[in-house]
Structures are given as C-alpha cells and as structure tokens.
Scaffold this active site. Structure first.
Site, PDB file in Angstrom:
ATOM      1  N   LYS A  48       0.856  -1.194   0.000  1.00  0.00           N
ATOM      2  CA  LYS A  48       0.000   0.000   0.000  1.00  0.00           C
ATOM      3  C   LYS A  48       0.891   1.244   0.000  1.00  0.00           C
ATOM      4  O   LYS A  48       1.858   1.301   0.758  1.00  0.00           O
ATOM      5  CB  LYS A  48      -0.903  -0.003   1.241  1.00  0.00           C
ATOM      6  CG  LYS A  48      -1.691   1.295   1.483  1.00  0.00           C
ATOM      7  CD  LYS A  48      -2.757   1.547   0.445  1.00  0.00           C
ATOM      8  CE  LYS A  48      -3.393   2.932   0.613  1.00  0.00           C
ATOM      9  NZ  LYS A  48      -4.327   3.272  -0.493  1.00  0.00           N
ATOM     10  N   MET A  74     -10.025   6.552  -1.134  1.00  0.00           N
ATOM     11  CA  MET A  74      -9.571   5.972   0.125  1.00  0.00           C
ATOM     12  C   MET A  74      -8.851   7.009   0.996  1.00  0.00           C
ATOM     13  O   MET A  74      -9.012   7.008   2.217  1.00  0.00           O
ATOM     14  CB  MET A  74      -8.643   4.780  -0.149  1.00  0.00           C
ATOM     15  CG  MET A  74      -9.253   3.690  -1.042  1.00  0.00           C
ATOM     16  SD  MET A  74     -10.762   2.987  -0.353  1.00  0.00           S
ATOM     17  CE  MET A  74     -10.064   2.048   1.000  1.00  0.00           C
ATOM     18  N   LEU A  76      -5.440   7.382   1.206  1.00  0.00           N
ATOM     19  CA  LEU A  76      -4.152   6.868   1.690  1.00  0.00           C
ATOM     20  C   LEU A  76      -4.177   6.304   3.123  1.00  0.00           C
ATOM     21  O   LEU A  76      -3.280   6.615   3.925  1.00  0.00           O
ATOM     22  CB  LEU A  76      -3.076   7.967   1.578  1.00  0.00           C
ATOM     23  CG  LEU A  76      -2.463   8.139   0.193  1.00  0.00           C
ATOM     24  CD1 LEU A  76      -1.694   9.462   0.112  1.00  0.00           C
ATOM     25  CD2 LEU A  76      -1.537   6.977  -0.135  1.00  0.00           C
ATOM     26  N   ASN A 130       4.793   7.088  -6.023  1.00  0.00           N
ATOM     27  CA  ASN A 130       3.454   7.348  -6.546  1.00  0.00           C
ATOM     28  C   ASN A 130       3.273   8.852  -6.763  1.00  0.00           C
ATOM     29  O   ASN A 130       3.228   9.618  -5.799  1.00  0.00           O
ATOM     30  CB  ASN A 130       2.441   6.804  -5.526  1.00  0.00           C
ATOM     31  CG  ASN A 130       1.027   6.907  -6.017  1.00  0.00           C
ATOM     32  OD1 ASN A 130       0.725   7.653  -6.948  1.00  0.00           O
ATOM     33  ND2 ASN A 130       0.134   6.181  -5.378  1.00  0.00           N
ATOM     34  N   CYS A 133      -1.689  10.044  -6.760  1.00  0.00           N
ATOM     35  CA  CYS A 133      -2.855   9.823  -5.904  1.00  0.00           C
ATOM     36  C   CYS A 133      -3.839  10.981  -6.052  1.00  0.00           C
ATOM     37  O   CYS A 133      -3.482  12.134  -5.816  1.00  0.00           O
ATOM     38  CB  CYS A 133      -2.459   9.690  -4.440  1.00  0.00           C
ATOM     39  SG  CYS A 133      -3.905   9.611  -3.362  1.00  0.00           S
ATOM     40  N   ASN A 196      -2.466   4.977 -13.006  1.00  0.00           N
ATOM     41  CA  ASN A 196      -3.294   5.046 -11.803  1.00  0.00           C
ATOM     42  C   ASN A 196      -4.755   5.206 -12.243  1.00  0.00           C
ATOM     43  O   ASN A 196      -5.049   5.278 -13.445  1.00  0.00           O
ATOM     44  CB  ASN A 196      -2.852   6.235 -10.949  1.00  0.00           C
ATOM     45  CG  ASN A 196      -3.134   6.032  -9.466  1.00  0.00           C
ATOM     46  OD1 ASN A 196      -4.219   5.558  -9.101  1.00  0.00           O
ATOM     47  ND2 ASN A 196      -2.193   6.389  -8.619  1.00  0.00           N
ATOM     48  N   GLY A 252      -4.638  -1.273 -15.232  1.00  0.00           N
ATOM     49  CA  GLY A 252      -5.879  -0.635 -15.663  1.00  0.00           C
ATOM     50  C   GLY A 252      -6.754  -1.572 -16.448  1.00  0.00           C
ATOM     51  O   GLY A 252      -6.390  -1.992 -17.561  1.00  0.00           O
TER      52      GLY A 252
HETATM   53  C1  DHB Z   1      -5.087   6.291  -2.999  1.00  0.00           C
HETATM   54  C2  DHB Z   1      -5.573   6.224  -4.278  1.00  0.00           C
HETATM   55  C3  DHB Z   1      -4.688   6.174  -5.342  1.00  0.00           C
HETATM   56  O1  DHB Z   1      -5.109   6.105  -6.629  1.00  0.00           O
HETATM   57  C4  DHB Z   1      -3.336   6.205  -5.094  1.00  0.00           C
HETATM   58  O2  DHB Z   1      -2.482   6.163  -6.107  1.00  0.00           O
HETATM   59  C5  DHB Z   1      -2.846   6.272  -3.807  1.00  0.00           C
HETATM   60  C6  DHB Z   1      -3.746   6.308  -2.754  1.00  0.00           C
HETATM   61  C7  DHB Z   1      -6.019   6.349  -1.870  1.00  0.00           C
HETATM   62  O3  DHB Z   1      -7.057   6.991  -2.001  1.00  0.00           O
HETATM   63  O4  DHB Z   1      -5.687   5.794  -0.798  1.00  0.00           O
END
Ligand code: DHB
Length: 314
Positions: A48, A74, A76, A130, A133, A196, A252
């Site tokens: 994660k 989400m 993070l 990343n 996000c 992503n 994807g």
């Molecule tokens: C989250 C969503 C994403 O697409 C990402 O790359 C990193 C975190 C999230 O919402 O936790």
C-alpha cells in the site's frame, strides 16, 4: 500449464515468475494481506502506498464496486512508511525479492525523506514513487505538473541509486507523452507504471439521486473496465517513446488473461490488477495466469518476449 510455457519477467534484475501482481492499494495494507498475496499465484506484491506517518484515510463509504469498474477515494489509509519498509526488508532477508515498496509522500519533502531512508536502509529492491494519488483533498496529482516532476527527479538522483519506478496518472494528449518521456529519459529509472485510476470521476445513482462515495463530494478515482482503453494507450504511448531500459508496468482494466495479453502486446513487462482483485480476491491470480497460459499456448507463444510490444498497426 504446458511445460514449455515460461511466464517469467524481469525488472531491474528482479525476477518475477509470472507478470501479474496486485495494484498498490488493493489487498496490501497489512502484512497479513501481503503474506496472502505472496502465497497466492501472483507473481509478486506491491505494498500500500505509504506516507511518512500512518493515516486512517478518508470518511466512509469511500469505495464502490460497479458493474463496469469501481470508484474510490480511500485517502491513503496506511500503517506508515516504517511498517512497509520493515516488511520488504524482512522478506528480502529470506530471499523473497518479488516485491515493490510503494511510497506516496504528501509533499516533496516527505518523498525525499522516505527515499533517503530507503537509500540508507538494507532494502535494495524495487521502489515505486506514486506521483498520482487523486484522493487527498487539497493535494494535486504531481504527475500532471511536468516542471515539478523534472525538479523532483533531478533532486532524487543526486542521492538515490536504488531501483526506482514511477506510478503515473493517465494522460490523454499525445504532447503529454512526448514532453514527459523527454524528462523521464534523462534518468536511470527502472520503470514507469501506467496508469493510476482516472482521477476525480463521478458516479451518480439515479435511484437515490446521490453520489456513491462520501469524500470530496463524491469525486473519486475510476478503475476497472472503464479505464482499459486509456491504460492500453498509455502503455503503448510510453513504450514508443521511453528508453528501452525503462520498463513498463501496465495497470488498468485487467480481469482476464486476455487483458494481460493486450497490455503486454502494448509493451508491458509486468501488469497489476486493482479493481478486479478487490472484487474477486487473490484467487484471481490463478485464474488469470491460467487464462494467459492457455491463450499463449493456443497462439504458439512460449515466452512473454514472443509478443511483448509487438502490437500491429494497420
Ligand atoms: C489512494 C488512491 C490512489 O489512486 C493512489 O495512487 C494512492 C492512494 C487512496 O485513495 O488511498
């Protein structure tokens, strides 16, 4: 699987017995989930995306599965960088190298802090930074600011000599691929990961006349079938422009062996499953691996290299 079939693939000297992993964020927040991935038929696992400190993430409901994909915001939720660094370092010590440590700092300074800690740790495996996000309110996706990406890479490569990949957002204009590839080609990147989720989509429920997730007024990252053509286009467009030393992870819209095959035809070295792993669970890896094997056998292919990047144009 036919004895002649070989699904093996390599990124920056790290071998994967097959090219199918989880996408960061799905089934990988706890060490228990990561252990399950590593004992499944997956080729490896991504952690994660970590922030410097642990986070609870956004308000719920924050993920909704839909007939054609998913929407999530989400925010993070994760146990903090040290938790994931400890896990991959422990795995490495037992000769388990098919892991990717994903980091998603909330600022440039946070990303540099985590990369410096990795640089001075025992971990020598793959790291995924990343830059895409979409779900933290008030934070924009770095991958859409090319000057910021150029500055960040220039700083990182003054001190970092590990195996670095970048998780990118989807791009939609061919000039974006030209411009970003010219920047990325200046650095010894191990790989890029495209794509992503398509950020800040909106799903509307006509019955309730409402959005379907709570954070950010219902806006969230779109994944699943909705995004496959965009993902394939990003893999293909980058494969045509990046140095061959920069490998590509295709993410994807993957839920079958045929989807994996299409990503590899477009140039992917490895692929990751997000939305479909969320709905089907880790048993998906055995099914999709078998489907890919059957498809390759039917076509007479023995290795991924037999068709990787060999998409025909008319
Ligand atoms: C989250 C969503 C994403 O697409 C990402 O790359 C990193 C975190 C999230 O919402 O936790």
């Amino acid at each position: 699987m036919s004895p002649k079939l070989n699904l093996q693939t390599t990124i920056a000297g790290i071998d994967f017995r097959n090219p199918i992993l989880n996408a960061a964020g799905v089934w990988c927040q706890s060490t228990a989930e990561l252990d399950t991935l590593l004992t499944s038929s997956a080729g490896g696992a991504v952690t994660k995306s970590a922030t410097v400190k642990s986070r609870l993430g956004n308000a719920t409901p924050r993920l909704k599965s839909l007939p054609l994909g998913s929407i999530n915001s989400m925010g993070l939720p994760n146990y903090g960088f040290q938790y994931y660094l400890d896990y991959v370092t422990k795995q490495q010590a037992t000769d388990q190298h098919n892991l990717i440590l994903s980091i998603a700092g909330l600022s440039v300074a946070d990303n540099l802090t985590m990369l410096r800690q990795i640089q001075s740790s025992d971990y020598t495996g793959l790291v995924e930074l990343n830059l895409s996000c979409p779900n933290v309110a008030g934070k924009s996706q770095v991958g859409y600011d090319f000057a910021a990406v150029a500055d960040l890479l220039a700083t990182i490569f003054t001190f970092f000599d590990g195996k670095l990949g970048l998780k990118l957002p989807p791009y939609f204009d061919l000039h974006q691929f030209d411009e970003l590839s010219a920047i990325l080609n200046q650095y010894p990147l191990a790989y890029i990961n495209a794509i992503n989720s398509i950020g800040n989509g909106l799903i509307v429920d006509p019955l309730t006349e409402s959005v379907v997730i709570k954070p950010k007024g219902g806006f969230g990252g779109i994944g699943g079938n909705y995004v496959k053509p965009t993902a394939l286009a990003n893999v293909r467009a980058f494969r045509l422009r990046l140095n061959p030393t920069i490998k590509i992870i295709g993410t994807g819209g993957i839920s079958s062996g045929q989807d994996v095959f299409e990503h590899i035809l477009c140039g992917a070295d490895l692929v990751q499953i997000g939305t479909a792993l969320g709905t089907e669970g880790p048993a998906i890896f055995e099914r999709v691996t078998n489907e890919l094997s059957d498809l390759m056998a039917a076509k007479g292919y023995q290795n991924l290299a037999d068709f990787r990047g060999k998409l025909k144009t008319l």
